[in-house]
Design an enzyme around this catalytic site. Structure first.
Site, PDB file in Angstrom:
ATOM      1  N   ASP A 102      60.377  83.612   6.346  1.00 41.61           N
ATOM      2  CA  ASP A 102      59.774  82.103   6.012  1.00 41.61           C
ATOM      3  C   ASP A 102      58.535  82.093   6.751  1.00 41.61           C
ATOM      4  OD1 ASP A 102      60.912  81.776   8.513  1.00 41.61           O
ATOM      5  OD2 ASP A 102      61.114  79.464   8.019  1.00 41.61           O
ATOM      6  N   GLU A 103      57.800  83.140   7.117  1.00 40.82           N
ATOM      7  CA  GLU A 103      56.529  83.017   7.709  1.00 40.82           C
ATOM      8  C   GLU A 103      55.483  83.579   7.247  1.00 40.82           C
ATOM      9  OE1 GLU A 103      56.555  82.744  12.567  1.00 40.82           O
ATOM     10  OE2 GLU A 103      58.398  83.950  11.715  1.00 40.82           O
TER      11      GLU A 103
ATOM     12  N   ASP B 205      54.733  78.321   7.941  1.00 42.07           N
ATOM     13  CA  ASP B 205      55.923  78.350   8.264  1.00 42.07           C
ATOM     14  C   ASP B 205      56.624  77.302   7.484  1.00 42.07           C
ATOM     15  OD1 ASP B 205      58.617  79.215   9.566  1.00 42.07           O
ATOM     16  OD2 ASP B 205      58.161  77.928  11.432  1.00 42.07           O
ATOM     17  N   MET B 206      57.925  77.774   6.723  1.00 45.10           N
ATOM     18  CA  MET B 206      58.763  77.024   6.078  1.00 45.10           C
ATOM     19  C   MET B 206      59.490  76.106   6.716  1.00 45.10           C
ATOM     20  SD  MET B 206      57.492  78.343   3.447  1.00 45.10           S
ATOM     21  CE  MET B 206      58.517  77.100   2.156  1.00 45.10           C
TER      22      MET B 206
ATOM     23  N   ARG C 188      68.711  66.545  12.052  1.00 44.25           N
ATOM     24  CA  ARG C 188      68.116  66.589  13.419  1.00 44.25           C
ATOM     25  C   ARG C 188      67.763  65.109  14.162  1.00 44.25           C
ATOM     26  NH1 ARG C 188      63.634  71.666  13.252  1.00 44.25           N
ATOM     27  NH2 ARG C 188      64.878  72.843  11.623  1.00 44.25           N
TER      28      ARG C 188
ATOM     29  N   TYR D  20      66.287  77.815   5.097  1.00 42.33           N
ATOM     30  CA  TYR D  20      67.747  78.066   4.386  1.00 42.33           C
ATOM     31  C   TYR D  20      68.072  76.432   3.831  1.00 42.33           C
ATOM     32  CZ  TYR D  20      68.222  82.618   6.464  1.00 42.33           C
ATOM     33  OH  TYR D  20      67.862  83.961   6.683  1.00 42.33           O
TER      34      TYR D  20
HETATM   35  P1  TTP Z   1      63.118  79.402  11.517  1.00 38.23           P
HETATM   36  O1  TTP Z   1      62.126  79.317  11.033  1.00 38.23           O
HETATM   37  O2  TTP Z   1      63.389  79.627  13.231  1.00 38.23           O
HETATM   38  O3  TTP Z   1      63.803  77.602  11.292  1.00 38.23           O
HETATM   39  P2  TTP Z   1      64.050  76.979  10.161  1.00 38.23           P
HETATM   40  O4  TTP Z   1      63.206  77.310   8.943  1.00 38.23           O
HETATM   41  O5  TTP Z   1      65.268  76.643   9.791  1.00 38.23           O
HETATM   42  O6  TTP Z   1      63.399  75.548  10.638  1.00 38.23           O
HETATM   43  P3  TTP Z   1      62.094  75.061  11.165  1.00 38.23           P
HETATM   44  O7  TTP Z   1      61.425  74.021  10.193  1.00 38.23           O
HETATM   45  O8  TTP Z   1      62.066  74.615  12.542  1.00 38.23           O
HETATM   46  O9  TTP Z   1      61.281  76.310  11.239  1.00 38.23           O
HETATM   47  O10 TTP Z   1      64.239  80.224  10.656  1.00 38.23           O
HETATM   48  C1  TTP Z   1      64.079  80.373   9.324  1.00 38.23           C
HETATM   49  C2  TTP Z   1      65.542  80.599   8.628  1.00 38.23           C
HETATM   50  O11 TTP Z   1      66.092  81.773   9.368  1.00 38.23           O
HETATM   51  C3  TTP Z   1      66.552  79.492   8.931  1.00 38.23           C
HETATM   52  O12 TTP Z   1      66.340  78.656   8.127  1.00 38.23           O
HETATM   53  C4  TTP Z   1      67.615  80.446   9.104  1.00 38.23           C
HETATM   54  C5  TTP Z   1      67.320  81.721   9.443  1.00 38.23           C
HETATM   55  N1  TTP Z   1      67.998  81.798  10.949  1.00 38.23           N
HETATM   56  C6  TTP Z   1      69.219  82.406  11.301  1.00 38.23           C
HETATM   57  O13 TTP Z   1      69.682  82.867  10.303  1.00 38.23           O
HETATM   58  N2  TTP Z   1      69.427  82.515  12.422  1.00 38.23           N
HETATM   59  C7  TTP Z   1      68.748  82.136  13.422  1.00 38.23           C
HETATM   60  O14 TTP Z   1      69.266  82.381  14.565  1.00 38.23           O
HETATM   61  C8  TTP Z   1      67.381  81.540  13.264  1.00 38.23           C
HETATM   62  C9  TTP Z   1      66.599  81.096  14.399  1.00 38.23           C
HETATM   63  C10 TTP Z   1      67.122  81.331  11.791  1.00 38.23           C
END
Ligand code: TTP
Length: 720
Positions: free
Chosen positions: A120-121, A18-19, A60, A23
């Site tokens: 991103d997964e 998981d990235m 954060r 963004y």
């Molecule tokens: P996530 O993997 O949920 O979060 P993240 O990568 O920003 O942070 P983390 O390190 O905690 O995993 O989401 C991946 C991307 O998806 C995130 O960067 C932005 C987008 N996104 C949205 O646009 N809206 C949302 O509600 C969520 C949850 C994510």
């Protein structure tokens, strides 16, 4: 409802990658000065600073959360850098994030089967790589273990106060007496650490990972230590992990099923499920779901890593909450056009890059009626076969909308087609393309594919009453916002209400949908309902280029036919272009020949490939002027028009040298040679027209034909 799948092997090595704050990382790569600063990516609308959709780990630390708006984030962290998400067509443009995700996938997929689970997964099945490592270079023999691997978190590893954590990890990895499964996980630790470092090196992105024996456990672990770390779940630690895990945190238990388990069965943690015998769970939730619940309580999950690098569907959507609701048909049509344009672009690049086509177009909407006694009534989702081309998608989506609206408010309510408000409002709109299939390789299967596509196309004149209605809406009732990904709410609607969209698309789509939830709608005037011919043309050109490429796949069939041709002149099967024409309008639109004609009518040089009857090899071609479509009159002759610039040079490159030389000789005067006088054959009245025989057309169309014996000069092309 979840379905239990038998665990394929209890010795798999599965990773979930998981990235980190994805963004934000993409924006940081674009603007390196942001690195190390508290940063957040916000939705494009300015109201209260826009909603945060991604928050850096530096931000954060100040207490900035994704649920905040920019203004609120500034209060808790005045120095926060707010970067607006890129915008196109009045909505978030996620293409940059998608392609950044693809970069990562291409690296991760080097070591094992890879399933792209969201933007991103990624899931990886590293079992083979781990087995190979264990056989050839087992971890217990390693003198030096990579630092990144030593930073791993191994669940259950006893890190007493004062003990050297890295040393403990090293010992765990090096154990000679470990069982086979732990040894495989030790290999997994090394492989994943290496892959993550490779991702960092090549993309500048950090990621976190979970490593376990199945997808469920790997996914649970990947988020446990972020950012830029990896967590391992040995089988001996599974119970400890699940015992206290809130039930709603489990994938597929964020929704109704999770609520039922809590309220009806008193199950609050996954561990609580252990008290129920399988039969009891089956009795309550059905055989499959009962068994699935019994399994997950024990950390058993047979779900395979799918080996899918591409999304299962494409979607584009937008919300219009509160005062921003769309209240007139032209306003809806305007936004539908934007959404369809985006969808069409993505479909075309999927076709172009991945040779895949979607089969179903679905329109989803949320709506309200201002004077409604039956306020629970949902706007019905509508689907139809998908036709390629922006204009066609727009037309079909609009028809689907009208059909849905008719059903939603009753036939007579739809009479207002103009800009007059008719007592309803649309609060979210989305279009999705699903049932995406690769165009099969191999002659016969391609032919079959297009035969299979002869579904009558959806027409605006056709009654939509029979259009298949899909019972799902994109947003859960009462939920406007796609909040925390792992929150039960988000999980619930993803899992329960959008079965057709994969997680990536759900995330993309929900991101788009959530984007405009607050703030103010842009004014929509009918003048904004501009045409999209440019895009349509572009799409058509892409499709035509693709057709040229696909034709190459017919070469073996061609060879076979060519052999038969001498014996049986009358049974010549038409080329793939014929197939495309025969099976139009679906899926390529109403008339390929018209579209080819359109292209041919452009300025630039034209390669007009004429053919007499396919079996008339050796017969001299007569030039046909002023026509680029089938000559219906005699039914014998047909002219195929290509824009020279659109002949894919890679097709040429694949041909045997002598054939390349032949074709170049014909085409060179127009395309490759500065001097037209060197044309080898024939003459030309119109320097832009090249008339080729059927044989030559086949060479261009089918690509590599190693045993092609070119006919004598009388059969050759003539420039006339
Ligand atoms: P996530 O993997 O949920 O979060 P993240 O990568 O920003 O942070 P983390 O390190 O905690 O995993 O989401 C991946 C991307 O998806 C995130 O960067 C932005 C987008 N996104 C949205 O646009 N809206 C949302 O509600 C969520 C949850 C994510």
């Amino acid at each position: 409802m979840p379905v239990a799948k038998p665990e394929s092997s209890d010795s798999r090595v599965i990773a979930h990658v998981d990235m980190d704050c994805f963004y934000v990382q993409v924006e940081e790569r674009k603007q390196p000065q942001l690195r190390g600063l508290p940063t957040a990516v916000v939705q494009y609308n300015e109201w209260k600073g826009g909603a945060l959709i991604a928050v850096s780990y530096e931000a954060r630390k100040f207490g900035v959360k994704r649920s905040m708006r920019g203004a609120e984030a500034k209060e808790v962290c005045p120095q926060i850098q707010l970067v607006q998400v890129p915008v196109a067509r009045g909505k978030a443009d996620l293409n940059g994030y998608r392609s950044a995700g693809s970069e990562v996938v291409s690296i991760l997929s080097r070591r094992g089967r890879c399933e792209r689970a969201s933007i991103d997964e990624v899931y990886l099945d590293l079992t083979d790589a781990a087995e190979t490592m264990l056989a050839e270079n087992p971890p217990q023999n390693l003198e030096k273990i990579d630092e990144e691997a030593l930073k791993s978190h191994i669940l259950g590893l006893n890190n007493e106060d004062g003990s050297d954590v890295k040393e403990n990890v090293r010992e765990w990895i090096n154990r000679h007496n470990a069982d086979h499964r732990d040894k495989l996980l030790a290999c997994g630790i090394l492989i994943v650490a290496e892959l993550r470092m490779q991702v960092l090196k090549e993309t500048e992105f950090t990621c976190s990972a979970g490593i376990a024996h199945n997808k469920m456990l790997a996914k649970l672990a990947s988020g446990m230590n972020k950012p830029a770390q990896q967590t391992v779940v040995p089988s001996s630690s599974v119970n400890g992990l699940l015992n206290t895990l809130p039930i709603r945190k489990m994938k597929q238990l964020g929704g109704k099923l999770g609520i039922s388990l809590q309220t009806d069965m008193g199950v609050n943690t996954v561990g609580d499920l252990l008290q129920f015998p399988e039969e009891k769970l089956q009795e309550r939730y059905g055989i499959n779901t009962g068994t699935w619940l019994w399994n997950i309580a024990r950390g058993i999950s047979g779900e395979a890593v799918e080996g899918r690098l591409l999304p299962k569907s494409h979607g584009s959507g937008k919300t219009f909450p509160g005062p921003r609701a769309l209240k007139t048909v032209p306003a809806v049509q305007h936004w539908l056009n934007q959404l369809c344009e985006e969808l069409s672009e993505r479909l075309c690049s999927d076709l172009d890059q991945n040779k895949r086509m979607a089969n179903t177009l679905t329109l989803h909407a949320r709506a309200y009626k201002s004077s409604d006694s039956d306020s629970q009534k949902k706007f019905p989702s509508k689907s139809c076969p998908l036709r390629y081309g922006t204009g066609k998608i727009q037309e079909d989506a609009f028809n689907l909308f009208q059909a849905g609206l008719r059903e939603y408010i009753g036939f007579y309510g739809v009479k207002t087609q103009g800009s007059q408000y008719s007592g309803w409002g649309i609060t979210s709109l989305s279009v999705s393309a699903s049932k995406i299939v690769p165009i099969p390789s191999g002659t016969c299967s391609i032919a079959k594919y297009f035969h299979g596509q002869s579904t009558p196309h959806f027409s605006s004149m056709q009654s939509l009453d029979n259009v298949n209605a899909e019972a799902t809406l994109l947003l859960p009732p009462g939920s406007e916002c796609y909040s925390e990904l792992n929150s039960p709410k988000a999980e619930s609607w993803i899992e329960d209400t959008v079965p057709d969209l994969d997680l990536q698309e759900q995330k993309d789509l929900s991101s788009s949908l959530s984007k405009t939830q607050d703030g103010f709608t842009q004014d929509i005037s009918p003048s904004l309902l501009s045409g999209t011919e440019g895009c349509l043309e572009q799409n058509q050109n892409k499709q035509e280029r693709y057709i040229t490429k696909v034709e190459g796949q017919f070469k073996s069939e061609y060879k076979e036919r060519k052999g038969k041709r001498v014996k049986d002149k009358g049974t010549e099967t038409p080329s793939i272009l014929e197939l495309f024409k025969s099976y139009n309008p679906y899926p390529f639109g109403s008339s390929l020949s018209q579209e080819l004609k359109k292209t041919a009518q452009g300025t630039g040089a034209r390669l007009t490939i004429g053919h007499a009857e396919e079996n008339e090899v050796g017969k001299e071609e007569k030039p046909m002027h002023g026509s680029s479509s089938r000559d219906e009159g005699d039914g014998r002759r047909e002219v195929w028009s290509y824009n020279i610039d659109e002949i894919d040079p890679t097709v040429m490159d694949e041909l045997p040298q002598e054939i390349q030389d032949e074709i170049k000789a014909w085409v060179q005067p127009h395309k490759w040679r500065p001097n037209n006088n060197t044309a080898r054959r024939g003459c030309s009245n119109d320097a832009n027209d090249i008339i080729l025989t059927s044989e030559t057309r086949n060479v261009l169309a089918f690509g590599n034909l190693p045993d092609l014996d070119l006919a004598p000069s009388s059969d050759q092309a003539s420039f006339c």
